[in-house]
Design an enzyme around this catalytic site. Structure first.
Site, PDB file in Angstrom:
ATOM      1  N   THR A   1      11.464  -4.177   1.835  1.00 34.19           N
ATOM      2  CA  THR A   1      10.590  -5.037   2.624  1.00 34.19           C
ATOM      3  C   THR A   1      10.985  -6.498   2.446  1.00 34.19           C
ATOM      4  O   THR A   1      12.021  -6.803   1.837  1.00 34.19           O
ATOM      5  CB  THR A   1       9.095  -4.744   2.316  1.00 34.19           C
ATOM      6  OG1 THR A   1       8.300  -5.450   3.265  1.00 34.19           O
ATOM      7  CG2 THR A   1       8.696  -5.135   0.904  1.00 34.19           C
TER       8      THR A   1
ATOM      9  N   LYS B   1      15.080  -7.139   4.134  1.00 39.59           N
ATOM     10  CA  LYS B   1      15.373  -6.146   5.184  1.00 39.59           C
ATOM     11  C   LYS B   1      16.713  -6.394   5.879  1.00 39.59           C
ATOM     12  O   LYS B   1      17.317  -5.468   6.400  1.00 39.59           O
ATOM     13  CB  LYS B   1      14.251  -6.154   6.228  1.00 39.59           C
ATOM     14  CG  LYS B   1      12.971  -5.496   5.760  1.00 39.59           C
ATOM     15  CD  LYS B   1      11.969  -5.447   6.887  1.00 39.59           C
ATOM     16  CE  LYS B   1      10.669  -4.815   6.444  1.00 39.59           C
ATOM     17  NZ  LYS B   1       9.709  -4.686   7.534  1.00 39.59           N
TER      18      LYS B   1
ATOM     19  N   ASN C   1      14.475  -0.875   6.826  1.00 37.84           N
ATOM     20  CA  ASN C   1      13.300  -0.791   5.945  1.00 37.84           C
ATOM     21  C   ASN C   1      13.276   0.509   5.151  1.00 37.84           C
ATOM     22  O   ASN C   1      12.447   0.671   4.262  1.00 37.84           O
ATOM     23  CB  ASN C   1      11.993  -0.951   6.733  1.00 37.84           C
ATOM     24  CG  ASN C   1      11.617   0.335   7.440  1.00 37.84           C
ATOM     25  OD1 ASN C   1      12.476   0.972   8.064  1.00 37.84           O
ATOM     26  ND2 ASN C   1      10.368   0.727   7.353  1.00 37.84           N
TER      27      ASN C   1
ATOM     28  N   GLY D   1      -2.435  -2.728  13.028  1.00 46.20           N
ATOM     29  CA  GLY D   1      -1.127  -2.282  12.540  1.00 46.20           C
ATOM     30  C   GLY D   1      -1.157  -1.134  11.536  1.00 46.20           C
ATOM     31  O   GLY D   1      -0.110  -0.763  11.001  1.00 46.20           O
TER      32      GLY D   1
ATOM     33  N   GLY E   1      11.348  -9.989  12.045  1.00 51.48           N
ATOM     34  CA  GLY E   1      11.801  -8.601  11.926  1.00 51.48           C
ATOM     35  C   GLY E   1      10.879  -7.611  12.629  1.00 51.48           C
ATOM     36  O   GLY E   1      11.363  -6.672  13.282  1.00 51.48           O
ATOM     37  N   ALA E   2       9.576  -7.809  12.503  1.00 54.90           N
ATOM     38  CA  ALA E   2       8.627  -6.867  13.115  1.00 54.90           C
ATOM     39  C   ALA E   2       8.718  -6.942  14.640  1.00 54.90           C
ATOM     40  O   ALA E   2       8.666  -5.922  15.330  1.00 54.90           O
ATOM     41  CB  ALA E   2       7.215  -7.181  12.642  1.00 54.90           C
TER      42      ALA E   2
ATOM     43  N   LEU F   1       0.838  -1.204   0.000  1.00 55.27           N
ATOM     44  CA  LEU F   1       0.000   0.000   0.000  1.00 55.27           C
ATOM     45  C   LEU F   1       0.871   1.252   0.000  1.00 55.27           C
ATOM     46  O   LEU F   1       0.375   2.372  -0.008  1.00 55.27           O
ATOM     47  CB  LEU F   1      -0.900   0.014   1.245  1.00 55.27           C
ATOM     48  CG  LEU F   1      -1.839  -1.177   1.435  1.00 55.27           C
ATOM     49  CD1 LEU F   1      -2.595  -1.046   2.745  1.00 55.27           C
ATOM     50  CD2 LEU F   1      -2.835  -1.285   0.281  1.00 55.27           C
TER      51      LEU F   1
ATOM     52  N   ASP G   1      10.265   1.135  10.943  1.00 57.05           N
ATOM     53  CA  ASP G   1       9.223   0.258  11.502  1.00 57.05           C
ATOM     54  C   ASP G   1       9.173   0.455  13.015  1.00 57.05           C
ATOM     55  O   ASP G   1       8.098   0.482  13.621  1.00 57.05           O
ATOM     56  CB  ASP G   1       9.542  -1.224  11.229  1.00 57.05           C
ATOM     57  CG  ASP G   1       9.135  -1.652   9.825  1.00 57.05           C
ATOM     58  OD1 ASP G   1       8.271  -0.990   9.226  1.00 57.05           O
ATOM     59  OD2 ASP G   1       9.702  -2.648   9.333  1.00 57.05           O
TER      60      ASP G   1
HETATM   61  P1  NAP Z   1       8.424 -12.911   9.971  1.00 54.57           P
HETATM   62  O1  NAP Z   1       9.810 -12.434   9.764  1.00 54.57           O
HETATM   63  O2  NAP Z   1       7.861 -14.033   9.163  1.00 54.57           O
HETATM   64  O3  NAP Z   1       8.308 -13.265  11.518  1.00 54.57           O
HETATM   65  C1  NAP Z   1       7.178 -13.827  12.115  1.00 54.57           C
HETATM   66  C2  NAP Z   1       7.660 -14.716  13.262  1.00 54.57           C
HETATM   67  O4  NAP Z   1       6.519 -15.193  13.983  1.00 54.57           O
HETATM   68  C3  NAP Z   1       8.428 -15.939  12.765  1.00 54.57           C
HETATM   69  O5  NAP Z   1       9.577 -16.124  13.585  1.00 54.57           O
HETATM   70  C4  NAP Z   1       7.414 -17.052  12.963  1.00 54.57           C
HETATM   71  O6  NAP Z   1       7.999 -18.309  13.157  1.00 54.57           O
HETATM   72  C5  NAP Z   1       6.734 -16.593  14.220  1.00 54.57           C
HETATM   73  N1  NAP Z   1       5.475 -17.267  14.485  1.00 54.57           N
HETATM   74  C6  NAP Z   1       4.620 -17.865  13.609  1.00 54.57           C
HETATM   75  N2  NAP Z   1       3.540 -18.352  14.286  1.00 54.57           N
HETATM   76  C7  NAP Z   1       3.725 -18.068  15.595  1.00 54.57           C
HETATM   77  C8  NAP Z   1       2.965 -18.296  16.780  1.00 54.57           C
HETATM   78  N3  NAP Z   1       1.786 -18.943  16.738  1.00 54.57           N
HETATM   79  N4  NAP Z   1       3.450 -17.836  17.962  1.00 54.57           N
HETATM   80  C9  NAP Z   1       4.632 -17.183  18.017  1.00 54.57           C
HETATM   81  N5  NAP Z   1       5.418 -16.968  16.933  1.00 54.57           N
HETATM   82  C10 NAP Z   1       4.964 -17.392  15.729  1.00 54.57           C
HETATM   83  O7  NAP Z   1       7.401 -11.712   9.793  1.00 54.57           O
HETATM   84  P2  NAP Z   1       7.615 -10.174  10.147  1.00 54.57           P
HETATM   85  O8  NAP Z   1       8.188  -9.463   9.001  1.00 54.57           O
HETATM   86  O9  NAP Z   1       8.266 -10.070  11.463  1.00 54.57           O
HETATM   87  O10 NAP Z   1       6.097  -9.709  10.238  1.00 54.57           O
HETATM   88  C11 NAP Z   1       5.213 -10.220  11.217  1.00 54.57           C
HETATM   89  C12 NAP Z   1       3.842  -9.579  11.042  1.00 54.57           C
HETATM   90  O11 NAP Z   1       3.931  -8.180  11.246  1.00 54.57           O
HETATM   91  C13 NAP Z   1       3.265  -9.784   9.638  1.00 54.57           C
HETATM   92  O12 NAP Z   1       1.906 -10.048   9.731  1.00 54.57           O
HETATM   93  C14 NAP Z   1       3.456  -8.445   8.981  1.00 54.57           C
HETATM   94  O13 NAP Z   1       2.483  -8.175   8.008  1.00 54.57           O
HETATM   95  C15 NAP Z   1       3.338  -7.501  10.168  1.00 54.57           C
HETATM   96  N6  NAP Z   1       4.064  -6.247   9.956  1.00 54.57           N
HETATM   97  C16 NAP Z   1       3.339  -5.114  10.005  1.00 54.57           C
HETATM   98  C17 NAP Z   1       3.957  -3.907   9.808  1.00 54.57           C
HETATM   99  C18 NAP Z   1       3.145  -2.653   9.870  1.00 54.57           C
HETATM  100  O14 NAP Z   1       3.636  -1.618   9.424  1.00 54.57           O
HETATM  101  N7  NAP Z   1       1.955  -2.698  10.399  1.00 54.57           N
HETATM  102  C19 NAP Z   1       5.342  -3.850   9.576  1.00 54.57           C
HETATM  103  C20 NAP Z   1       6.067  -5.049   9.545  1.00 54.57           C
HETATM  104  C21 NAP Z   1       5.407  -6.250   9.729  1.00 54.57           C
HETATM  105  P3  NAP Z   1       8.286 -19.244  11.845  1.00 54.57           P
HETATM  106  O15 NAP Z   1       9.593 -18.764  11.341  1.00 54.57           O
HETATM  107  O16 NAP Z   1       8.277 -20.595  12.389  1.00 54.57           O
HETATM  108  O17 NAP Z   1       7.152 -19.008  10.893  1.00 54.57           O
END
Ligand code: NAP
Length: 291
Positions: free
Chosen positions: A67, A71, A92, A253, A135-136, A21, A107
């Site tokens: 992204t 990252k 980011n 978010g 990362g988040a 977006l 972020d």
């Molecule tokens: P990521 O790198 O895939 O990290 C997600 C982590 O959560 C992974 O380590 C994953 O483990 C773990 N996980 C999965 N299921 C879980 C559970 N039930 N309990 C605990 N941990 C669990 O993703 P990310 O980039 O950090 O992003 C995470 C979320 O934040 C996404 O939905 C993204 O859209 C959102 N986000 C939002 C913004 C915003 O601006 N609003 C910015 C950044 C990210 P595995 O490796 O085993 O899957």
């Protein structure tokens, strides 16, 4: 105020990028500020990203976002990485300082601005639970620590990832108590009961068929506590729905997305970001996606 060239190009690199977006938000801001600029989407497979970044000095953009999944890898191609981005382990936003490409992590700032400004939550002295260790989550843990949170429990399916965050943050934030556990462990249930703020930083809740990131019976009856989901689409995830049902305060978010973009724009242009206009553009883009 920075002096601008007549036409500037900004963009986002990632893969896949069909969901982004960011163009809508940044184009609306450029228009409002009277900046002659365009924001492009560069969906790059890993080999193409590597090729491009190896010649980063020749990139004719004025600034860009990075992204998933680049990252972390982008850092080695930059001239400088801000210390907070280096501790978080992710960049980011990339902007120019003279001829140098500088990487930062908006972020983290976006997360904090949403939590404090939109959510009215002050992290100082509080107890937090962060679900996820990607990362988040790293950005959220850094932000909470910087604002003086007292304790953070980090839970992930891979507890070693949660431990790595705790170890990295301990080196910078000596006064914060970190605990790293496995997702679903009883410690999570206990910590959620005592916490002031619970953050979902996993992608669980993006898809309707996703399991619960937190069993409903673990959502405390006493409160109100503050529940924040970093997911913004859907606007109300099952995690937030369960918290709302028990009378807790909730935030999705969207604010984080908005403020990370606003801070990026400020780095690129030196101008104050028109966050109201950017929020409206995001909401409209989300509406279009829903149709
Ligand atoms: P990521 O790198 O895939 O990290 C997600 C982590 O959560 C992974 O380590 C994953 O483990 C773990 N996980 C999965 N299921 C879980 C559970 N039930 N309990 C605990 N941990 C669990 O993703 P990310 O980039 O950090 O992003 C995470 C979320 O934040 C996404 O939905 C993204 O859209 C959102 N986000 C939002 C913004 C915003 O601006 N609003 C910015 C950044 C990210 P595995 O490796 O085993 O899957």
């Amino acid at each position: 105020m920075k002096k601008h060239k007549s036409f500037q190009l900004f963009g986002i690199f990632g893969h896949p990028l069909s969901h982004t977006l960011s163009p809508a938000m940044h184009e609306a801001a450029f228009h409002k500020l009277g900046i002659d600029a365009h924001y492009i989407v560069l969906d790059l497979v890993p080999a193409a990203f590597k090729k491009l970044m190896k010649r980063s000095s020749e990139i004719s953009l004025s600034g860009f976002n990075i992204t998933v999944p680049y990252k972390e890898t982008v850092m080695k191609y930059l001239d400088c990485v801000r210390p907070e981005a280096s501790t978080i382990g992710a960049v980011n936003t990339v902007f120019k300082e003279g001829k140098r490409w500088v990487g930062t992590n908006t972020d983290m700032e976006g997360f904090l601005m949403a939590l404090i400004k939109d959510g009215g939550f002050s992290p100082s002295g509080k107890k937090a639970v962060v679900l996820g260790a990607g990362g988040a989550a790293r950005a959220a843990v850094y932000g909470l620590s910087r604002e003086g949170v007292r304790e953070i429990l980090i839970a992930d399916c891979f507890p070693q990832k949660a431990r790595k965050i705790a170890n990295d943050m301990r080196k910078v934030f000596k006064r914060v108590r970190y605990q790293a556990v496995s997702a679903g462990a009883l410690e999570v249930k206990e910590a959620v009961q005592k916490a002031d703020v619970i953050i979902n930083a996993t992608p669980i809740g993006l898809k309707p068929q996703d399991p619960r990131v937190l069993p409903e019976s673990w959502v405390p009856r006493q409160g109100p506590k503050f529940f924040m989901d970093l997911i913004y689409n859907p606007a109300v995830t099952p995690f937030l729905k369960a918290a709302k049902r028990r009378g807790h305060k909730t935030l999705n978010g969207l604010g984080m997305l908005l403020y990370q973009g606003a801070r990026a724009l400020e780095h690129w242009t030196g101008r104050k970001a028109p966050s109201g206009v950017m929020r409206q553009a995001l909401l409209q883009a989300l509406k279009r996606k829903g149709k």
